[in-house]
Design a protein around this motif. Structure first.
Motif, short mmCIF file in Angstrom:
data_model
loop_
_atom_site.label_atom_id
_atom_site.label_comp_id
_atom_site.label_asym_id
_atom_site.label_seq_id
_atom_site.Cartn_x
_atom_site.Cartn_y
_atom_site.Cartn_z
N THR A 3 0.60 -1.13 -0.09
CA THR A 3 -0.17 -0.32 0.25
C THR A 3 1.09 1.29 -0.29
O THR A 3 1.75 1.36 0.41
CB THR A 3 -0.73 0.32 1.41
OG1 THR A 3 -0.17 -0.50 2.07
CG2 THR A 3 -1.60 -1.27 1.31
N VAL A 7 0.29 6.40 -0.67
CA VAL A 7 -0.45 7.07 -0.59
C VAL A 7 -0.79 8.25 -1.95
O VAL A 7 1.15 7.35 -2.37
CB VAL A 7 -0.69 7.96 0.05
CG1 VAL A 7 -1.27 7.31 1.38
CG2 VAL A 7 0.67 8.58 1.10
N ASP A 55 -4.18 11.80 2.79
CA ASP A 55 -4.55 10.54 3.41
C ASP A 55 -5.64 9.42 2.25
O ASP A 55 -6.72 8.94 2.30
CB ASP A 55 -5.63 11.16 3.92
CG ASP A 55 -6.83 12.02 3.49
OD1 ASP A 55 -7.07 12.80 2.30
OD2 ASP A 55 -7.66 12.99 3.80
N PRO A 78 -5.36 6.91 -0.28
CA PRO A 78 -4.14 5.11 -0.32
C PRO A 78 -4.90 4.34 -1.53
O PRO A 78 -5.74 4.40 -1.85
CB PRO A 78 -5.11 4.56 1.03
CG PRO A 78 -6.43 5.10 1.30
CD PRO A 78 -6.40 6.24 0.60
N LEU A 88 0.36 6.20 6.70
CA LEU A 88 0.65 4.94 7.08
C LEU A 88 1.34 4.43 7.81
O LEU A 88 1.90 3.26 8.09
CB LEU A 88 0.45 3.96 6.01
CG LEU A 88 -0.14 4.42 3.97
CD1 LEU A 88 -0.10 4.41 3.10
CD2 LEU A 88 -1.58 3.90 5.52
N ARG A 133 8.27 1.27 8.91
CA ARG A 133 7.32 1.47 8.36
C ARG A 133 6.86 -0.07 9.54
O ARG A 133 7.39 -1.23 8.65
CB ARG A 133 6.34 1.56 7.35
CG ARG A 133 5.13 1.05 6.94
CD ARG A 133 4.83 1.81 5.75
NE ARG A 133 3.54 1.61 5.00
CZ ARG A 133 2.90 1.36 4.25
NH1 ARG A 133 3.57 1.69 3.13
NH2 ARG A 133 1.85 0.81 3.91
N SER A 193 -3.71 -2.61 5.49
CA SER A 193 -2.45 -1.01 6.72
C SER A 193 -3.42 0.46 6.45
O SER A 193 -3.30 1.12 6.80
CB SER A 193 -1.09 -1.44 6.08
OG SER A 193 -0.99 -0.71 4.92
N PRO A 194 -4.40 0.02 5.30
CA PRO A 194 -4.59 1.80 4.92
C PRO A 194 -6.50 1.88 5.62
O PRO A 194 -7.32 2.76 4.52
CB PRO A 194 -4.28 2.03 3.47
CG PRO A 194 -4.74 0.77 2.85
CD PRO A 194 -4.07 -0.21 4.32
N ASP A 195 -6.71 0.60 6.08
CA ASP A 195 -8.19 0.74 6.48
C ASP A 195 -8.16 1.65 6.73
O ASP A 195 -10.10 2.60 6.17
CB ASP A 195 -8.20 -0.31 7.04
CG ASP A 195 -8.65 -1.42 6.36
OD1 ASP A 195 -8.39 -1.76 5.20
OD2 ASP A 195 -8.53 -2.45 7.24
N HIS A 196 -8.18 2.33 7.81
CA HIS A 196 -8.02 3.87 8.69
C HIS A 196 -8.19 4.64 7.50
O HIS A 196 -8.90 5.98 7.70
CB HIS A 196 -7.38 4.17 9.25
CG HIS A 196 -5.68 4.42 8.89
ND1 HIS A 196 -5.39 3.56 8.45
CD2 HIS A 196 -4.95 5.44 9.31
CE1 HIS A 196 -3.76 3.91 8.29
NE2 HIS A 196 -4.19 5.16 8.29
N LEU A 197 -7.57 4.73 6.54
CA LEU A 197 -7.32 5.63 4.85
C LEU A 197 -9.57 6.07 4.39
O LEU A 197 -9.85 6.27 4.23
CB LEU A 197 -6.40 6.01 4.19
CG LEU A 197 -5.27 6.94 4.88
CD1 LEU A 197 -3.89 6.54 4.44
CD2 LEU A 197 -5.87 7.79 6.13
N GLY A 226 -3.13 5.21 12.64
CA GLY A 226 -4.15 4.24 12.15
C GLY A 226 -4.86 3.48 13.02
O GLY A 226 -5.91 2.29 13.48
#
Length: 170
Positions: A11, A13, A20, A22, A50, A84, A91-95, A124
């Motif tokens: 992943t 951005v 933000d 992704p 991320l 990272r 890993s970008p679920d929050h975005l 995240g």
């Protein structure tokens, strides 16, 4: 295809290092070719949101292993040091949650403010949504925490804003 190597960066951005927005890199070469055509003018970053280093990434195409993002090498040919931890497709679920829920609520005519939260393990950890019209706050927590840590984090937003809407205590 073989088991996915979780050390590989799947992943990134687009836009800037602090973006933000992704993207998830396809694992198969044919799908990567389509991905490259779709994003041909875009630059990819090991995004700070991320938990990444903020350096630019390139796509790596392979026939015999999983395609992935990689850091551009420096002048000596070495990749920059990046600490990272979360590199996988989740890993970008929050975005995605922040973007998609904000967009959906706006199409419903609901005013919303979204904020990414670091509860101790990374940017995240949680996504907080403030709905001014109903004076409610909603949190999507994405990290594991023991009860005491979770409770402290639950109380923390109440210092400056209304409390988190906690349906589990009812």
């Amino acid at each position: 295809m073989s088991v996915v190597d979780t050390r590989l960066v799947q992943t990134a951005v687009i836009g800037t290092r602090d973006s933000d927005q992704p993207v998830i890199l396809p694992e198969e070469p044919y799908n990567l070719d389509q991905f490259r055509r779709h994003f041909q003018q875009k630059r990819f970053w090991c995004g700070t949101l991320l938990g990444g280093c903020g350096e630019e990434l390139m796509t790596k195409r392979y026939e015999s292993k999983v395609c992935h993002f990689a850091h551009f090498p420096d002048r000596t040919g070495l990749a920059p040091t990046c600490h990272r931890v979360a590199n996988g497709a989740d890993s970008p679920d929050h975005l995605f949650i922040k973007r998609d829920l904000t967009d959906w609520l706006k199409t419903q005519g609901v005013r919303v403010q979204a904020e990414l939260r670091n509860l101790g393990t990374g940017p995240g950890d949680a996504v907080d949504f403030w709905l001014p019209s109903t004076h409610q706050r909603l949190r999507f927590q994405l990290c594991l925490q023991d009860y005491r840590t979770w409770y402290r984090a639950k109380q923390e937003p109440t210092r400056s804003t209304p409390p988190v809407d906690d349906q589990s205590s009812q």
